[in-house]
Design a protein around this motif. Sequence first.
Motif, PDB file in Angstrom:
ATOM      1  N   PRO A 115      44.442  42.313  31.369  1.00 18.62           N
ATOM      2  CA  PRO A 115      43.113  41.977  31.916  1.00 18.62           C
ATOM      3  C   PRO A 115      43.136  40.839  32.924  1.00 18.62           C
ATOM      4  O   PRO A 115      42.442  40.897  33.947  1.00 18.62           O
ATOM      5  CB  PRO A 115      42.304  41.620  30.668  1.00 18.62           C
ATOM      6  CG  PRO A 115      42.949  42.377  29.563  1.00 18.62           C
ATOM      7  CD  PRO A 115      44.413  42.375  29.888  1.00 18.62           C
ATOM      8  N   GLN A 116      43.932  39.800  32.661  1.00 21.35           N
ATOM      9  CA  GLN A 116      43.937  38.649  33.560  1.00 21.35           C
ATOM     10  C   GLN A 116      44.573  38.959  34.911  1.00 21.35           C
ATOM     11  O   GLN A 116      44.393  38.201  35.867  1.00 21.35           O
ATOM     12  CB  GLN A 116      44.663  37.459  32.908  1.00 21.35           C
ATOM     13  CG  GLN A 116      46.167  37.628  32.769  1.00 21.35           C
ATOM     14  CD  GLN A 116      46.567  38.312  31.474  1.00 21.35           C
ATOM     15  OE1 GLN A 116      45.720  38.889  30.786  1.00 21.35           O
ATOM     16  NE2 GLN A 116      47.837  38.240  31.121  1.00 21.35           N
ATOM     17  N   ALA A 117      45.315  40.069  35.011  1.00 19.34           N
ATOM     18  CA  ALA A 117      45.951  40.445  36.278  1.00 19.34           C
ATOM     19  C   ALA A 117      45.209  41.564  36.991  1.00 19.34           C
ATOM     20  O   ALA A 117      45.608  41.962  38.089  1.00 19.34           O
ATOM     21  CB  ALA A 117      47.402  40.867  36.041  1.00 19.34           C
ATOM     22  N   LEU A 118      44.140  42.067  36.373  1.00 27.33           N
ATOM     23  CA  LEU A 118      43.451  43.218  36.969  1.00 27.33           C
ATOM     24  C   LEU A 118      42.774  42.861  38.288  1.00 27.33           C
ATOM     25  O   LEU A 118      42.708  43.695  39.192  1.00 27.33           O
ATOM     26  CB  LEU A 118      42.416  43.775  35.995  1.00 27.33           C
ATOM     27  CG  LEU A 118      41.707  45.047  36.461  1.00 27.33           C
ATOM     28  CD1 LEU A 118      42.702  46.187  36.654  1.00 27.33           C
ATOM     29  CD2 LEU A 118      40.615  45.465  35.462  1.00 27.33           C
ATOM     30  N   ALA A 119      42.281  41.642  38.427  1.00 28.40           N
ATOM     31  CA  ALA A 119      41.632  41.249  39.680  1.00 28.40           C
ATOM     32  C   ALA A 119      42.590  41.370  40.850  1.00 28.40           C
ATOM     33  O   ALA A 119      42.209  41.846  41.928  1.00 28.40           O
ATOM     34  CB  ALA A 119      41.089  39.826  39.575  1.00 28.40           C
ATOM     35  N   SER A 120      43.839  40.952  40.650  1.00 28.15           N
ATOM     36  CA  SER A 120      44.828  41.058  41.725  1.00 28.15           C
ATOM     37  C   SER A 120      45.054  42.508  42.113  1.00 28.15           C
ATOM     38  O   SER A 120      45.117  42.850  43.307  1.00 28.15           O
ATOM     39  CB  SER A 120      46.140  40.417  41.273  1.00 28.15           C
ATOM     40  OG  SER A 120      47.155  40.593  42.243  1.00 28.15           O
ATOM     41  N   VAL A 121      45.157  43.394  41.120  1.00 23.71           N
ATOM     42  CA  VAL A 121      45.400  44.809  41.392  1.00 23.71           C
ATOM     43  C   VAL A 121      44.187  45.445  42.055  1.00 23.71           C
ATOM     44  O   VAL A 121      44.293  46.095  43.113  1.00 23.71           O
ATOM     45  CB  VAL A 121      45.761  45.553  40.088  1.00 23.71           C
ATOM     46  CG1 VAL A 121      45.913  47.048  40.352  1.00 23.71           C
ATOM     47  CG2 VAL A 121      47.037  44.988  39.486  1.00 23.71           C
ATOM     48  N   GLU A 122      43.021  45.278  41.457  1.00 22.85           N
ATOM     49  CA  GLU A 122      41.814  45.946  41.963  1.00 22.85           C
ATOM     50  C   GLU A 122      41.412  45.434  43.331  1.00 22.85           C
ATOM     51  O   GLU A 122      41.108  46.222  44.237  1.00 22.85           O
ATOM     52  CB  GLU A 122      40.668  45.746  40.961  1.00 22.85           C
ATOM     53  CG  GLU A 122      39.461  46.632  41.209  1.00 22.85           C
ATOM     54  CD  GLU A 122      38.531  46.113  42.286  1.00 22.85           C
ATOM     55  OE1 GLU A 122      37.878  46.934  42.962  1.00 22.85           O
ATOM     56  OE2 GLU A 122      38.447  44.876  42.472  1.00 22.85           O
ATOM     57  N   ASN A 123      41.411  44.123  43.516  1.00 24.86           N
ATOM     58  CA  ASN A 123      40.993  43.565  44.801  1.00 24.86           C
ATOM     59  C   ASN A 123      41.889  44.028  45.933  1.00 24.86           C
ATOM     60  O   ASN A 123      41.412  44.420  47.014  1.00 24.86           O
ATOM     61  CB  ASN A 123      41.008  42.035  44.744  1.00 24.86           C
ATOM     62  CG  ASN A 123      39.934  41.447  43.845  1.00 24.86           C
ATOM     63  OD1 ASN A 123      39.900  40.248  43.598  1.00 24.86           O
ATOM     64  ND2 ASN A 123      39.040  42.271  43.316  1.00 24.86           N
ATOM     65  N   ASN A 124      43.201  43.991  45.714  1.00 24.75           N
ATOM     66  CA  ASN A 124      44.133  44.334  46.793  1.00 24.75           C
ATOM     67  C   ASN A 124      44.203  45.833  47.065  1.00 24.75           C
ATOM     68  O   ASN A 124      44.297  46.254  48.222  1.00 24.75           O
ATOM     69  CB  ASN A 124      45.526  43.792  46.461  1.00 24.75           C
ATOM     70  CG  ASN A 124      45.628  42.296  46.664  1.00 24.75           C
ATOM     71  OD1 ASN A 124      45.664  41.811  47.793  1.00 24.75           O
ATOM     72  ND2 ASN A 124      45.668  41.556  45.575  1.00 24.75           N
ATOM     73  N   LEU A 125      44.165  46.661  46.019  1.00 32.44           N
ATOM     74  CA  LEU A 125      44.208  48.106  46.243  1.00 32.44           C
ATOM     75  C   LEU A 125      42.908  48.620  46.849  1.00 32.44           C
ATOM     76  O   LEU A 125      42.920  49.555  47.662  1.00 32.44           O
ATOM     77  CB  LEU A 125      44.488  48.827  44.923  1.00 32.44           C
ATOM     78  CG  LEU A 125      45.902  48.669  44.343  1.00 32.44           C
ATOM     79  CD1 LEU A 125      46.047  49.472  43.052  1.00 32.44           C
ATOM     80  CD2 LEU A 125      46.976  49.098  45.349  1.00 32.44           C
ATOM     81  N   SER A 126      41.793  48.033  46.488  1.00 32.16           N
ATOM     82  CA  SER A 126      40.511  48.534  46.988  1.00 32.16           C
ATOM     83  C   SER A 126      40.326  48.277  48.477  1.00 32.16           C
ATOM     84  O   SER A 126      39.566  48.985  49.136  1.00 32.16           O
ATOM     85  CB  SER A 126      39.357  47.891  46.208  1.00 32.16           C
ATOM     86  OG  SER A 126      39.323  46.487  46.417  1.00 32.16           O
ATOM     87  N   ILE A 127      41.022  47.274  49.007  1.00 27.81           N
ATOM     88  CA  ILE A 127      40.917  47.003  50.449  1.00 27.81           C
ATOM     89  C   ILE A 127      42.218  47.354  51.175  1.00 27.81           C
ATOM     90  O   ILE A 127      42.382  46.992  52.343  1.00 27.81           O
ATOM     91  CB  ILE A 127      40.554  45.527  50.711  1.00 27.81           C
ATOM     92  CG1 ILE A 127      41.638  44.597  50.172  1.00 27.81           C
ATOM     93  CG2 ILE A 127      39.203  45.180  50.103  1.00 27.81           C
ATOM     94  CD1 ILE A 127      41.422  43.135  50.521  1.00 27.81           C
TER      95      ILE A 127
END
Length: 262
Positions: free
Chosen positions: A228-240
């Motif tokens: 969970p604590q690393a999901l922001a890095s994955v979601e933010n970067n893949l979404s853009i």
Amino acid sequence: MRRVLLLTSLLVAITACTSPTDPVRTSTAEQGELESSAVSSDSFWADDLGSGCQPPPDAVEGGAWLCAEQTTPDPQAEQDRLAALTQEAQGSSPQDARRAEEERLRQVMAGDEAAHPELTAEDEALAASGDLPADRGSLLIRTDFTHQPQWEALVGALQTPSPEGFVPFLSTVEHQRWAGASIADVAAAAPPDVLLVLADATALSSPEMPLLVVQVRGGAVQQLRVAPQALASVENNLSIANMDWEDFAGSTDPDGVFRGFA
């Protein structure tokens, strides 16, 4: 005539003292006045050790003189100094300013307002049916309904900003239609180019709650466990499209979970 000669001698002495090629000289009586006046930090008293200032030829033994040293200011250092003063006046540290700028850029790149408009009646009807929306950004889909406390803890963890101040942008799909759904079931119903985050039984039964991230591109289904604590890095970067799937898949720990870059 005697008075004229005295004035002439005085003018000659003043001219010699203020010559641009000689150090500026002062008498012992005048030293106190100079010390109390605004003297540039680029000037120093000649009796300081290591000054390298040589006395004028007619200097009186035991006297004092002032040497001026011309320096070239550093434009970058001055710019940094002014920026630090501005930040201090605004009550923010350089780290706070950097994080605020990163957050502003991320919101612009991710299209925060456009990707997450206000919910409408149509959106509510879609949520009630359990269909996966195509215009709500990345989707958090709950497929396990047997661990309610863990689910609530997971939602809280995903809403907590990372140390850098980032959170994943997720639209939650919590519908019994997806209870026990497989990756193939969700991937078949997923809108094109939408990142899927599954809160399945494996995630909700583990203390670390590693989520299953699924990406469907060109008919190919890719999956990756993410803490969970690393999901922001994955979601933010893949979404853009700032990073590729392989960047994260190649940085997992031996147990296959991505917990961030070392």
